[in-house]
Write a protein that holds these residues in place. Sequence first.
Motif, short mmCIF file in Angstrom:
data_model
loop_
_atom_site.label_atom_id
_atom_site.label_comp_id
_atom_site.label_asym_id
_atom_site.label_seq_id
_atom_site.Cartn_x
_atom_site.Cartn_y
_atom_site.Cartn_z
N LYS A 150 -2.04 1.27 -14.49
CA LYS A 150 -1.58 -0.08 -14.81
C LYS A 150 -0.69 -0.62 -13.70
N PHE A 151 0.19 0.25 -13.19
CA PHE A 151 1.09 -0.15 -12.10
C PHE A 151 0.30 -0.48 -10.84
N GLN A 152 -0.69 0.33 -10.53
CA GLN A 152 -1.51 0.08 -9.34
C GLN A 152 -2.23 -1.26 -9.44
N ARG A 153 -2.79 -1.55 -10.61
CA ARG A 153 -3.49 -2.82 -10.80
C ARG A 153 -2.53 -4.00 -10.64
N PHE A 154 -1.32 -3.82 -11.16
CA PHE A 154 -0.32 -4.89 -11.08
C PHE A 154 0.04 -5.18 -9.62
N VAL A 155 0.31 -4.14 -8.85
CA VAL A 155 0.70 -4.31 -7.45
C VAL A 155 -0.48 -4.78 -6.60
N ASN A 156 -1.70 -4.38 -6.97
CA ASN A 156 -2.88 -4.77 -6.21
C ASN A 156 -3.27 -6.22 -6.42
N ASN A 157 -2.70 -6.86 -7.42
CA ASN A 157 -3.01 -8.27 -7.67
C ASN A 157 -2.72 -9.09 -6.42
N ASN A 206 0.81 -1.21 0.00
CA ASN A 206 0.00 0.00 0.00
C ASN A 206 0.85 1.27 0.00
N LYS A 207 2.03 1.17 0.62
CA LYS A 207 2.95 2.29 0.56
C LYS A 207 3.48 2.46 -0.87
N ILE A 208 3.72 1.34 -1.54
CA ILE A 208 4.19 1.38 -2.93
C ILE A 208 3.13 2.06 -3.81
N ILE A 209 1.87 1.66 -3.61
CA ILE A 209 0.78 2.25 -4.40
C ILE A 209 0.64 3.73 -4.10
N GLU A 210 0.76 4.07 -2.83
CA GLU A 210 0.66 5.48 -2.43
C GLU A 210 1.68 6.33 -3.17
#
Length: 652
Positions: free
Chosen positions: A68-75, A27-31
């Motif tokens: 796209k990056f958020q979706r990838f990390v949220n997987n 979540n920090k990465i997504i933030e």
Amino acid sequence: MQNLQEDLIKLLKNEENLVVDGHLNKNKIIELALKVEPKLIRLLLSTDTFKKHFFQKVDEVLIFDKIKFQRFVNNKSFLPDSYTVFKNKIGLVVNDDYLDNYITGSKDVVLAFPHKDCILEGGQTKEDQKRNEVFWNETLAPDNVDRLLSPKVFTNFKKYDKDGEHKVEVITPNDNLILKGNNLLCLASLLKTHRGKIKLIYIDPPFNTNNDSFKYNDSFNHSTWLTFMSNRLSIAKELMKDDGLIFIHLDQIEEAYMKILCDEIFNRENYVNTIAVKSSTPSGTKTAHRDKTIIKQKDFILVYRKSSSASFIPQYKRKEKWDTHFNYYLNKKDNTVISLLEKLKADKILEAEQSLKDFDIDNKKHREFYLKEANRICQTQSHKNEELKNQSRKLKDKVLVINENLENETMFYNGRQLTPLSKSIHEVIYNGKIDNDFGMLLCDFWDDIDFQNTQNEGGVSFTNGKKPEELLYRIINMATTKNEIVLDFFVGSGTTASVAHKMNRRYIGIEQMDYIEELPFLRLQKVINGENGGISKSLNWNGGGSFVYAELLQYNQKYIEQIQEAKTKERLVEIWQEMKYKAFLSYQFDAEVFDTRIDAFKTATIEYMQKYLNEILDKNQLYVNLSEIEDETFEISDEVKALNKSFYNTKF
């Protein structure tokens, strides 16, 4: 994709600001990605693979595709850790933003807390005292959960009726069930048999206070409790009928958190109300700190429905004093009206100098009069129909009767509707009895049930947290009819099951503690034999009925209990010697390497040794899965196999 995930983890794990307790915080990465943090962008651009995958060129300019990056990390397969939103916070969230400084009406608001997306596997054991429970927990991330919630094998079936214990031949839809075992796993098993079948759930879970027994060794005490409850409530919802209801009994410690959690699980639109129940009186030691606090006097019961099709049977409490609006007496023979006070004095119910305020509903003579004459004692109120009002005025002292059917009678007197007391006579609970009396509609404040003298109700002693039978009678009465199913998966002393039994409801009670055989088990046997405490006399209860008892078939769970009960290091080593050959151990654990270091293990404290041996057990194998019932490893008898087939094939 798997290689891309692994490469990204390797790239990011060296960044200290992205690591919490040795793990990357997704979540920090997504933030940082959503903020297009320059340092993160430079990292991603340093590798051709990520440059190609997460950036696109527009007029020779690289544009970061943060969605796209958020979706990838949220997987879920990427960093399936136990962190939901932010590691150390519990709060209201909209799109991952905490509502620290504003309130919103958005329906997307949810309660976020650590471990929310995980399974919290909790266990309990009985110590010397009945309520001195020891809990252990392990938070399992999604990728560690495979067969944990699969239906389980039940064993040790017994049936009890007035003739005592019997061998169970077959399970029928009419059987009441008392199940021993972890309630999360029992609930998951019931999905195979009772999905969409439960009309009412009442639970009285641990309140999560310093004074009760819910003591997890976890720094996120509130979060752990919420995870514990969230897993169970999510399954409970699936068990409910479309018109089903759930009542959750709490105190102020977790009520606010639970309200928001239930808004999310059951949908905010299905919140019915929060009932405040007067559960104690301010006296004795309770008032010792009255100058430093506001003394607790109430509990809360959160009420949710599965859908809008749920309905209630209205409940009433007894009036505390006579309502002086009822001041007319109707003579049915000639449809004339006189003053009620005049009638009371004529019949010598009241003395000449007395008024209606002296008409005492607690006076036996007065009570007998108003119950007998309830169809003739009336009050007046306004009515919208001007034509009927004018007709009644023309009759002067006579009553205009529109409908002779007493149940739906509409009467007018001098332009006002005349309403008999009989419409205010309802079933009420008063002084420990259920009776028909002068009642008023019960709303969201219940102050008329005695919580102080319930310790020995049902013929069993249970001093802490025992709920009055009257309370459960009221809840079951307002939410169910005969033969509908009531579920309590924190059955405790068995009040819910006992009251449901006396009210001819079917029920399921779940309890993990060993005292199940001393409290709900023994209590229900007494109920069957005609126990006359609690609400028994009011219901003219003379006994009868039956219930079936069964236990989850333990596997790794038996080692957990042995570990917790061990008093010496030597005993723990003995348990390990059996575990390494028979238990299901975590795939990450190397038993051979551990054995080479066993001497060092023996130098640790008993507490550490217990914790370690618990951790290496595979939590998916605490109990035997139904799918493995034919596995010879578990040595399951043909009789148990047949009863499980009967149980899981029964159309409840």
